[in-house]
Design a protein around this motif. Structure first.
Motif, PDB file in Angstrom:
ATOM      1  N   PHE A 135       2.222   6.899  -6.841  1.00  0.00           N
ATOM      2  CA  PHE A 135       1.281   7.889  -7.357  1.00  0.00           C
ATOM      3  C   PHE A 135       1.604   9.304  -6.875  1.00  0.00           C
ATOM      4  CE2 PHE A 135      -1.135   4.245  -8.637  1.00  0.00           C
ATOM      5  CZ  PHE A 135      -1.820   4.679  -9.749  1.00  0.00           C
ATOM      6  N   HIS A 136       2.554   9.428  -5.955  1.00  0.00           N
ATOM      7  CA  HIS A 136       3.053  10.751  -5.592  1.00  0.00           C
ATOM      8  C   HIS A 136       4.293  11.139  -6.411  1.00  0.00           C
ATOM      9  CE1 HIS A 136       0.388  10.475  -2.071  1.00  0.00           C
ATOM     10  NE2 HIS A 136       0.538  11.792  -1.981  1.00  0.00           N
ATOM     11  N   ASN A 137       4.794  10.185  -7.192  1.00  0.00           N
ATOM     12  CA  ASN A 137       5.921  10.449  -8.088  1.00  0.00           C
ATOM     13  C   ASN A 137       5.348  10.919  -9.428  1.00  0.00           C
ATOM     14  OD1 ASN A 137       8.158  10.337  -9.825  1.00  0.00           O
ATOM     15  ND2 ASN A 137       9.092   8.669  -8.644  1.00  0.00           N
ATOM     16  N   ILE A 138       5.375  12.228  -9.659  1.00  0.00           N
ATOM     17  CA  ILE A 138       4.710  12.800 -10.830  1.00  0.00           C
ATOM     18  C   ILE A 138       5.319  12.287 -12.124  1.00  0.00           C
ATOM     19  CG2 ILE A 138       4.066  14.935 -12.002  1.00  0.00           C
ATOM     20  CD1 ILE A 138       2.706  14.485  -9.318  1.00  0.00           C
ATOM     21  N   SER A 139       6.643  12.210 -12.201  1.00  0.00           N
ATOM     22  CA  SER A 139       7.285  11.767 -13.435  1.00  0.00           C
ATOM     23  C   SER A 139       6.960  10.304 -13.742  1.00  0.00           C
ATOM     24  CB  SER A 139       8.804  11.960 -13.332  1.00  0.00           C
ATOM     25  OG  SER A 139       9.335  11.223 -12.247  1.00  0.00           O
ATOM     26  N   LEU A 171       8.938   5.713 -16.095  1.00  0.00           N
ATOM     27  CA  LEU A 171       8.339   4.621 -15.335  1.00  0.00           C
ATOM     28  C   LEU A 171       9.416   3.785 -14.652  1.00  0.00           C
ATOM     29  CD1 LEU A 171       5.834   2.996 -14.531  1.00  0.00           C
ATOM     30  CD2 LEU A 171       6.082   1.702 -16.664  1.00  0.00           C
ATOM     31  N   GLY A 172      10.516   3.528 -15.350  1.00  0.00           N
ATOM     32  CA  GLY A 172      11.604   2.753 -14.739  1.00  0.00           C
ATOM     33  C   GLY A 172      12.208   3.454 -13.547  1.00  0.00           C
ATOM     34  N   ASP A 173      12.379   4.776 -13.642  1.00  0.00           N
ATOM     35  CA  ASP A 173      12.898   5.530 -12.494  1.00  0.00           C
ATOM     36  C   ASP A 173      11.952   5.447 -11.303  1.00  0.00           C
ATOM     37  OD1 ASP A 173      15.231   6.302 -13.729  1.00  0.00           O
ATOM     38  OD2 ASP A 173      14.387   8.156 -14.538  1.00  0.00           O
ATOM     39  N   GLY A 174      10.645   5.533 -11.582  1.00  0.00           N
ATOM     40  CA  GLY A 174       9.665   5.424 -10.504  1.00  0.00           C
ATOM     41  C   GLY A 174       9.674   4.060  -9.847  1.00  0.00           C
ATOM     42  N   LEU A 175       9.750   2.995 -10.650  1.00  0.00           N
ATOM     43  CA  LEU A 175       9.807   1.644 -10.089  1.00  0.00           C
ATOM     44  C   LEU A 175      11.083   1.427  -9.286  1.00  0.00           C
ATOM     45  CD1 LEU A 175       8.452  -0.502 -13.071  1.00  0.00           C
ATOM     46  CD2 LEU A 175       7.256   0.139 -10.983  1.00  0.00           C
ATOM     47  N   ARG A 176      12.180   2.010  -9.733  1.00  0.00           N
ATOM     48  CA  ARG A 176      13.427   1.876  -8.990  1.00  0.00           C
ATOM     49  C   ARG A 176      13.316   2.539  -7.622  1.00  0.00           C
ATOM     50  NH1 ARG A 176      18.360   4.356 -12.036  1.00  0.00           N
ATOM     51  NH2 ARG A 176      17.066   6.202 -11.712  1.00  0.00           N
ATOM     52  N   ASP A 177      12.673   3.694  -7.563  1.00  0.00           N
ATOM     53  CA  ASP A 177      12.506   4.368  -6.279  1.00  0.00           C
ATOM     54  C   ASP A 177      11.615   3.566  -5.336  1.00  0.00           C
ATOM     55  OD1 ASP A 177      14.070   6.404  -7.228  1.00  0.00           O
ATOM     56  OD2 ASP A 177      12.378   7.677  -7.836  1.00  0.00           O
ATOM     57  N   ILE A 178      10.632   2.866  -5.895  1.00  0.00           N
ATOM     58  CA  ILE A 178       9.691   2.106  -5.063  1.00  0.00           C
ATOM     59  C   ILE A 178      10.334   0.795  -4.575  1.00  0.00           C
ATOM     60  CG2 ILE A 178       7.536   0.795  -5.119  1.00  0.00           C
ATOM     61  CD1 ILE A 178       6.444   2.924  -6.973  1.00  0.00           C
ATOM     62  N   LEU A 179      11.016   0.087  -5.479  1.00  0.00           N
ATOM     63  CA  LEU A 179      11.527  -1.230  -5.145  1.00  0.00           C
ATOM     64  C   LEU A 179      12.889  -1.196  -4.470  1.00  0.00           C
ATOM     65  CD1 LEU A 179      10.530  -3.111  -8.437  1.00  0.00           C
ATOM     66  CD2 LEU A 179       9.346  -3.101  -6.236  1.00  0.00           C
ATOM     67  N   ASP A 180      13.508  -0.038  -4.392  1.00  0.00           N
ATOM     68  CA  ASP A 180      14.805   0.074  -3.710  1.00  0.00           C
ATOM     69  C   ASP A 180      14.587   0.017  -2.191  1.00  0.00           C
ATOM     70  OD1 ASP A 180      17.345   0.547  -2.842  1.00  0.00           O
ATOM     71  OD2 ASP A 180      17.656   2.381  -3.995  1.00  0.00           O
ATOM     72  N   TYR A 229       0.830  -1.208   0.000  1.00  0.00           N
ATOM     73  CA  TYR A 229       0.000   0.000   0.000  1.00  0.00           C
ATOM     74  C   TYR A 229       0.862   1.255   0.000  1.00  0.00           C
ATOM     75  CZ  TYR A 229      -3.136   3.611   1.778  1.00  0.00           C
ATOM     76  OH  TYR A 229      -3.839   4.784   1.958  1.00  0.00           O
ATOM     77  N   HIS A 230       1.900   1.265   0.844  1.00  0.00           N
ATOM     78  CA  HIS A 230       2.780   2.440   0.903  1.00  0.00           C
ATOM     79  C   HIS A 230       3.544   2.620  -0.411  1.00  0.00           C
ATOM     80  CE1 HIS A 230       1.966   3.620   4.984  1.00  0.00           C
ATOM     81  NE2 HIS A 230       2.290   2.436   5.467  1.00  0.00           N
ATOM     82  N   SER A 231       3.954   1.505  -1.027  1.00  0.00           N
ATOM     83  CA  SER A 231       4.631   1.598  -2.321  1.00  0.00           C
ATOM     84  C   SER A 231       3.694   2.153  -3.380  1.00  0.00           C
ATOM     85  CB  SER A 231       5.146   0.215  -2.746  1.00  0.00           C
ATOM     86  OG  SER A 231       6.075  -0.290  -1.816  1.00  0.00           O
ATOM     87  N   PHE A 232       2.437   1.723  -3.330  1.00  0.00           N
ATOM     88  CA  PHE A 232       1.434   2.210  -4.271  1.00  0.00           C
ATOM     89  C   PHE A 232       1.210   3.709  -4.109  1.00  0.00           C
ATOM     90  CE2 PHE A 232      -3.001   2.977  -5.515  1.00  0.00           C
ATOM     91  CZ  PHE A 232      -3.031   2.393  -6.769  1.00  0.00           C
TER      92      PHE A 232
END
Length: 305
Positions: free
Chosen positions: A39-43, A292-301, A32-35
């Motif tokens: 959605f707070h990552n605009i790019s 999208l890749g940058d956003g996923l990296r920030d979430i999964l790191d 939930y927090h990752s989600f």
């Protein structure tokens, strides 16, 4: 021996025990927090929206396209953008908007085909090299070094020329050039994971190396591989466009963006939209995958937890 057998039995029971409710709740809260963070990552959200729009256009292309994409209409060639032709017409009178929409299908098909080839090969080679080590690691990594010694586009051009023109051959050629970085990443992850406690516990349980790699180490490497694949998709799109530009990708009259850009360059000074439209499509789609890749990296790191 009896004590060792009892300890193994307890360990087996512990490993096969169902996840406690607290663990499930913790994983749900983490998701939930990752989600929310995504959605707070605009790019990243912008990249996701663009990719989602491209996928929708590719799925509903027959209903979105306004004209036939194959038939020539020389009486209406090189028309500028208008209400009847939203993005103008090309040198054969074909509607560029309709061809652009159907070209999304070809681009996504190449990306999907390349991904399902690159991911398993890179993951298996990298995890095997990292877990087994020794001469296996040396041989596999030297093979990876050979592929990495050549620029990916040059390598893709060489294999595409050898295999012949075509969408599938272009995807195979791009895959041959794209899997080594995935293998490097998976190996680096495996070197960290193989010394963890749960891998040691599975090894004590009697699991084979193949089972440990496939069912315990590879799943732990998947998040990092997904991020790397998402970031690589922009390079895949650019390489596919480059092959199409040189005539080694999709063949006419297929509306591949690189081929459209190649034919449009001859009319740059008089009919700029022929090259500008597919060029902007390649740019926006590649940029969307990068965001999208940058956003996923920030979430999964895990360091961002």
């Amino acid at each position: 021996m009896a004590i060792l057998h009892e300890n193994k039995s307890q360990l087996r029971h512990w490993l096969n025990a169902p996840a406690p409710q607290s663990v499930i709740q913790a994983n749900t809260q983490k998701f939930y927090h990752s989600f929310i963070r995504f959605f707070h990552n605009i790019s990243a959200l912008l990249g996701f929206v663009i990719i989602f729009f491209v996928i929708l256009c590719a799925i509903f292309a027959p209903w979105i396209a306004t004209h036939d994409i194959v038939s020539n209409d020389l009486a209406h060639r090189l028309l500028p953008p208008s209400t009847s032709h939203y993005l103008g017409t090309d040198e054969l009178g074909r509607d560029i908007f309709s061809r652009l929409i159907f070209g999304m299908r070809i681009t996504l098909y190449i990306v999907f085909l390349t991904t399902i080839i690159v991911a398993p090969i890179g993951l298996i080679v990298g995890t095997t090299a990292g877990y087994v080590g020794g001469w296996v690691d040396t041989i596999l990594m030297r093979i990876v070094d050979v592929f990495l010694a050549f620029p990916s586009l040059i390598l893709a051009l060489a294999f595409s020329a050898a295999l012949g023109p075509g969408i599938e051959n272009a995807a195979i050629a791009i895959s041959i050039a794209a899997w080594p970085p995935i293998a490097r990443l998976a190996r680096a992850e495996t070197l960290t994971i193989r010394s963890s406690d749960y891998v040691s516990a599975v090894r004590l349980q009697g699991a084979s190396s193949c089972r440990i790699i496939l069912f315990h180490i590879a799943p732990m490497c998947i998040p990092s591989v997904i991020v790397r694949l998402t970031l690589n998709m922009s390079a895949i799109i650019l390489t596919a466009a480059g092959l199409g530009f040189l005539g080694l990708g999709a063949q006419p009259p297929s509306p591949e963006w690189g081929a459209m850009l190649s034919t449009g360059r001859e009319f740059m000074m008089t009919s700029w939209w022929l090259a500008a439209v597919p060029g902007c499509a390649i740019l926006l789609t590649s940029l969307a995958f990068n965001l999208l890749g940058d956003g996923l990296r920030d979430i999964l790191d895990p360091r961002n937890e």
